[in-house]
Design a protein around this motif. Structure first.
Motif, PDB file in Angstrom:
ATOM      1  N   VAL A 104      43.927  39.208  47.261  1.00 60.29           N
ATOM      2  CA  VAL A 104      43.778  39.030  45.816  1.00 60.29           C
ATOM      3  C   VAL A 104      42.974  40.225  45.305  1.00 60.29           C
ATOM      4  O   VAL A 104      41.768  40.147  45.078  1.00 60.29           O
ATOM      5  CB  VAL A 104      43.090  37.687  45.476  1.00 60.29           C
ATOM      6  CG1 VAL A 104      43.111  37.460  43.972  1.00 60.29           C
ATOM      7  CG2 VAL A 104      43.765  36.532  46.192  1.00 60.29           C
ATOM      8  N   ALA A 106      45.226  39.699  41.248  1.00 56.58           N
ATOM      9  CA  ALA A 106      44.514  38.960  40.204  1.00 56.58           C
ATOM     10  C   ALA A 106      45.358  38.853  38.945  1.00 56.58           C
ATOM     11  O   ALA A 106      45.363  37.818  38.277  1.00 56.58           O
ATOM     12  CB  ALA A 106      43.181  39.639  39.897  1.00 56.58           C
ATOM     13  N   SER A 136      38.150  41.344  40.803  1.00 57.17           N
ATOM     14  CA  SER A 136      39.113  40.943  39.766  1.00 57.17           C
ATOM     15  C   SER A 136      39.589  39.512  40.008  1.00 57.17           C
ATOM     16  O   SER A 136      39.715  38.725  39.073  1.00 57.17           O
ATOM     17  CB  SER A 136      40.317  41.872  39.747  1.00 57.17           C
ATOM     18  OG  SER A 136      39.935  43.172  39.396  1.00 57.17           O
ATOM     19  N   GLY A 137      39.850  39.179  41.265  1.00 60.47           N
ATOM     20  CA  GLY A 137      40.280  37.824  41.607  1.00 60.47           C
ATOM     21  C   GLY A 137      39.194  36.804  41.323  1.00 60.47           C
ATOM     22  O   GLY A 137      39.454  35.724  40.778  1.00 60.47           O
ATOM     23  N   LYS A 168      39.063  36.119  37.631  1.00 65.19           N
ATOM     24  CA  LYS A 168      40.113  35.205  37.149  1.00 65.19           C
ATOM     25  C   LYS A 168      39.767  33.759  37.497  1.00 65.19           C
ATOM     26  O   LYS A 168      40.010  32.846  36.704  1.00 65.19           O
ATOM     27  CB  LYS A 168      41.473  35.567  37.750  1.00 65.19           C
ATOM     28  CG  LYS A 168      41.963  36.956  37.396  1.00 65.19           C
ATOM     29  CD  LYS A 168      42.090  37.192  35.910  1.00 65.19           C
ATOM     30  CE  LYS A 168      42.618  38.565  35.584  1.00 65.19           C
ATOM     31  NZ  LYS A 168      41.620  39.577  35.329  1.00 65.19           N
TER      32      LYS A 168
END
Length: 103
Positions: free
Chosen positions: A20, A25, A56-57, A60
């Motif tokens: 991820v 993401a 980034s994952g 989210k």
């Protein structure tokens, strides 16, 4: 990265596989946007086949948590590998939502 999502009444289960990263993401974000989150009360994200989650994952996941919490829902991130479980604990994500270790 591969994503599988299924819904049963007001519960959604998302299975992730791979890495991820920033691209992953964005794929996760697209999948989440397709869900009827207004009627969803619980989202489980299965990370049993995830090798790595980048910032980034994690971002989210936090946005998903925030949206669910504001509507009375809850997020569970399950089957984290040892290193990912430790990362989530260090980031104190376990104080926001339920996390479980693989095994």
């Amino acid at each position: 990265m591969q994503i599988e999502a299924s819904q049963n009444d007001n519960k959604v289960r998302i299975s992730l596989e791979g890495v991820v990263d920033e691209k992953g993401a964005e794929e996760l974000k697209k999948t989440i946007k397709q869900l009827p989150l207004a009627s969803v009360r619980e989202v489980e994200i299965d990370c049993s086949r995830v090798k790595h989650i980048g910032s980034s994952g994690i971002g989210k996941l936090l946005l998903l948590y925030k949206h669910l919490a504001s509507n009375g829902g809850q997020l569970r991130v399950t089957n984290l590998t040892g290193p990912l479980f430790e990362l989530f604990t260090e980031l104190k994500m376990d104080t926001l939502f339920t996390i479980t270790r693989q095994g």
